[in-house]
Design an enzyme around this catalytic site. Structure first.
Site, PDB file in Angstrom:
ATOM      1  N   TYR A 119       0.715  -1.505   0.281  1.00 29.04           N
ATOM      2  CA  TYR A 119       0.283  -0.089   0.212  1.00 29.04           C
ATOM      3  C   TYR A 119       0.648   1.149   0.225  1.00 29.04           C
ATOM      4  CZ  TYR A 119      -4.108  -2.532   0.980  1.00 29.04           C
ATOM      5  OH  TYR A 119      -5.703  -3.031   0.375  1.00 29.04           O
ATOM      6  N   LYS A 166       4.610 -14.247   5.695  1.00 24.77           N
ATOM      7  CA  LYS A 166       4.976 -15.365   4.506  1.00 24.77           C
ATOM      8  C   LYS A 166       6.002 -15.217   3.584  1.00 24.77           C
ATOM      9  CE  LYS A 166       2.712 -18.318   1.578  1.00 24.77           C
ATOM     10  NZ  LYS A 166       2.231 -19.403   2.099  1.00 24.77           N
ATOM     11  N   ASP A 198      -1.326 -16.675   5.167  1.00 30.30           N
ATOM     12  CA  ASP A 198      -2.841 -17.544   4.548  1.00 30.30           C
ATOM     13  C   ASP A 198      -3.570 -18.948   5.512  1.00 30.30           C
ATOM     14  OD1 ASP A 198      -0.076 -18.902   4.372  1.00 30.30           O
ATOM     15  OD2 ASP A 198      -0.386 -19.767   2.226  1.00 30.30           O
ATOM     16  N   ASP A 222      -5.322  -5.470   6.167  1.00 27.89           N
ATOM     17  CA  ASP A 222      -6.527  -5.543   5.398  1.00 27.89           C
ATOM     18  C   ASP A 222      -8.042  -6.021   5.390  1.00 27.89           C
ATOM     19  OD1 ASP A 222      -8.122  -3.359   4.528  1.00 27.89           O
ATOM     20  OD2 ASP A 222      -7.699  -2.888   2.733  1.00 27.89           O
ATOM     21  N   ASP A 226     -11.003  -8.165   7.183  1.00 33.92           N
ATOM     22  CA  ASP A 226     -12.580  -8.089   6.933  1.00 33.92           C
ATOM     23  C   ASP A 226     -12.673  -9.933   6.908  1.00 33.92           C
ATOM     24  OD1 ASP A 226     -11.910  -5.578   5.942  1.00 33.92           O
ATOM     25  OD2 ASP A 226     -13.176  -6.582   3.782  1.00 33.92           O
TER      26      ASP A 226
HETATM   27  N1  GGG Z   1     -13.649   3.717   6.302  1.00 40.67           N
HETATM   28  C1  GGG Z   1     -12.020   2.277   5.549  1.00 40.67           C
HETATM   29  C2  GGG Z   1     -12.895   2.737   3.752  1.00 40.67           C
HETATM   30  O1  GGG Z   1     -13.480   3.753   3.214  1.00 40.67           O
HETATM   31  N2  GGG Z   1     -12.190   1.652   3.637  1.00 40.67           N
HETATM   32  C3  GGG Z   1     -11.762   1.030   2.125  1.00 40.67           C
HETATM   33  C4  GGG Z   1     -10.504   0.551   2.014  1.00 40.67           C
HETATM   34  O2  GGG Z   1     -10.262  -0.085   0.347  1.00 40.67           O
HETATM   35  N3  GGG Z   1      -9.788   0.850   2.636  1.00 40.67           N
HETATM   36  C5  GGG Z   1      -8.270   0.398   2.505  1.00 40.67           C
HETATM   37  C6  GGG Z   1      -7.935   0.116   3.640  1.00 40.67           C
HETATM   38  O3  GGG Z   1      -8.227   0.388   5.049  1.00 40.67           O
HETATM   39  O4  GGG Z   1      -6.621   0.234   4.257  1.00 40.67           O
END
Ligand code: GGG
Length: 326
Positions: A119, A166, A198, A222, A226
Site C-alpha cells: 500500500y 508470508k 494463509d 486489511d 475483513d
Molecule cells: N473506512 C474504511 C474505508 O473507507 N475502506 C475502504 C478501503 O478500501 N480501505 C483500505 C484500507 O483500509 O487500507
C-alpha cells in the site's frame, strides 16, 4: 472537554454512519467538530479527492473521525493516515452477545502495519501488457509497529502476540518484517508465535480463540480483518484506530457500501465503536467505555439494522445507543 475533532464523512454510507457517531460523541462530551470534504464526490466536484483544506483540518485537529472512501480510497485514506503520522492500524474483531456470529468465541485484535507493504503507492504501468508494484518493508516501520504491539500486550497483561507473515515466499520483505518484529518482541521480553498468513486464514475460522493479538503487514491486515468480520457478524461491527505519535484517525473498517448507501439502513456500530476508540485516545476512558457498553447493549437487545437481521434504520439504532447512555 473541548477538543477539536476533524470530521470527514467521505462517500456512501460514510455520510450516514459518521453523523450517527457525532450524535453519540455529542451525548458524552463537549467537542468542537469541524467538517472536511473528501472522496469520490469531492473529486468529481473539485478534481481533488483530498483538498488541501481537508488535509490541514486533519493535521491540526486533536483527532479525526473518517467515514469511508470508494474508488478514491488510495487518494484519501492513505494520505490521511500519513498526515496524522499513523504507523499502526488497530482493528479489534469481537463477537457480541445477541448478534448471530459464525464464531461467537472470536475476540482478537489486528495490529496492522499502516504505512508500507503493497500500500506504499509504488505502482507503475510499464507497457500495455505489464504493470508492477513495489512492496516496501523497512526495519524502522516494522520495529515501530512491534514496539507498539509489545506495549499493547503488556498493558493488557498478555504474554505475547502472533506475527502473521508470508516470509517463506516473500523472503526479503516479509523476512525483514518477521525478523524485526520477533527481535523487538524478544528484547522487550514479549513472546511471539509465528503464523503464515494463509494458514492464519484457516486457523482463525476453525479456532479463533487461540488468537488475541495478531501483528501483520499492511495488506494482510486489511484482508484478514475483513475475514474476521465475517466470523463475528459482518463489517458493520469492526471499528479501527490509525494511531500516530501525536495524532490519530478513527474509521470503521467497512467501506462505502454502495448497495445500501442513501437508504438509511447502514449499521452505525462500527463507526460509533471507532468514536469510542477516539474517546479513549483522547484520555476519556470512562466515556469511551460507556459508549462501548451502550453499543453492546443495543446489539444485544435491538433495534438492529438489516445486516444483523433486523429492520431498524441507522437513526433508530443511534437513538437507542444515545438513550442507553443517558
Ligand atoms: N473506512 C474504511 C474505508 O473507507 N475502506 C475502504 C478501503 O478500501 N480501505 C483500505 C484500507 O483500509 O487500507
Amino acid at each position: 472537554m473541548s477538543e477539536h475533532i476533524a470530521v470527514i464523512p467521505g462517500d456512501g454510507i460514510g455520510q450516514e454512519v459518521v453523523p450517527a457517531a457525532i450524535e453519540v460523541l455529542d451525548a458524552v462530551g463537549n467537542f468542537e467538530f469541524e467538517y472536511g470534504e473528501a472522496g469520490d464526490a469531492t473529486k468529481e466536484e473539485t478534481g481533488d479527492a483530498l483538498p488541501p483544506e481537508t488535509r490541514d483540518l486533519a493535521a491540526q485537529a486533536d483527532a479525526t473521525l473518517f467515514g469511508a472512501a470508494g474508488e478514491t480510497a488510495a487518494d484519501v485514506i492513505l494520505p490521511l493516515r500519513d498526515i496524522v503520522g499513523s504507523f499502526v492500524n488497530v482493528r479489534p474483531a469481537r463477537a457480541y452477545p445477541g448478534v448471530d456470529a459464525l464464531r461467537p468465541e472470536t475476540d482478537l485484535v489486528f495490529l496492522r502495519e499502516n504505512t508500507e507493504g503493497v500500500y506504499s503507492g509504488h505502482e507503475d504501468r510499464l507497457s500495455d501488457d505489464l504493470s508492477t508494484l513495489t512492496r516496501v518493508v523497512t526495519s524502522s516501520a516494522s520495529a515501530q509497529l512491534a514496539e507498539y504491539a509489545c506495549e499493547y500486550v503488556d498493558e493488557r497483561g498478555l504474554d505475547g502476540f502472533h506475527v502473521a507473515h508470508k516470509a517463506n515466499v516473500m523472503r526479503e520483505t516479509d523476512g525483514r518484517f518477521r525478523d524485526t518484529v520477533v527481535d523487538v518482541a524478544e528484547s522487550n521480553g514479549i513472546e511471539t508465535e509465528e503464523v503464515l498468513m494463509d494458514a492464519f486464514a484457516t486457523h482463525v475460522c476453525l479456532d479463533p480463540e487461540q488468537f488475541d493479538v495478531v501483528v501483520c503487514p499492511n495488506l494482510a491486515g486489511d484482508v484478514l480483518s475483513d475475514l474476521a468480520a465475517g466470523l463475528v457478524g459482518g463489517l458493520g461491527l469492526l471499528p479501527s484506530a490509525n494511531i500516530g505519535e501525536e495524532n490519530a484517525l478513527f474509521e470503521p473498517v467497512h467501506g462505502t457500501a454502495p448497495d445500501i448507501a442513501g437508504e438509511g439502513v447502514a449499521n452505525p456500530s462500527a463507526t460509533v465503536l471507532s468514536a469510542a476508540m477516539l474517546l479513549e485516545y483522547l484520555g476519556h476512558d470512562e466515556e469511551g467505555q460507556a459508549v462501548r457498553t451502550a453499543v453492546q447493549d443495543v446489539l444485544d437487545e435491538g433495534p438492529r439494522t438489516p445486516d444483523l437481521g433486523g429492520d431498524a434504520g441507522t437513526e433508530d439504532v443511534t437513538s437507542a445507543v444515545v438513550e442507553h447512555l443517558s
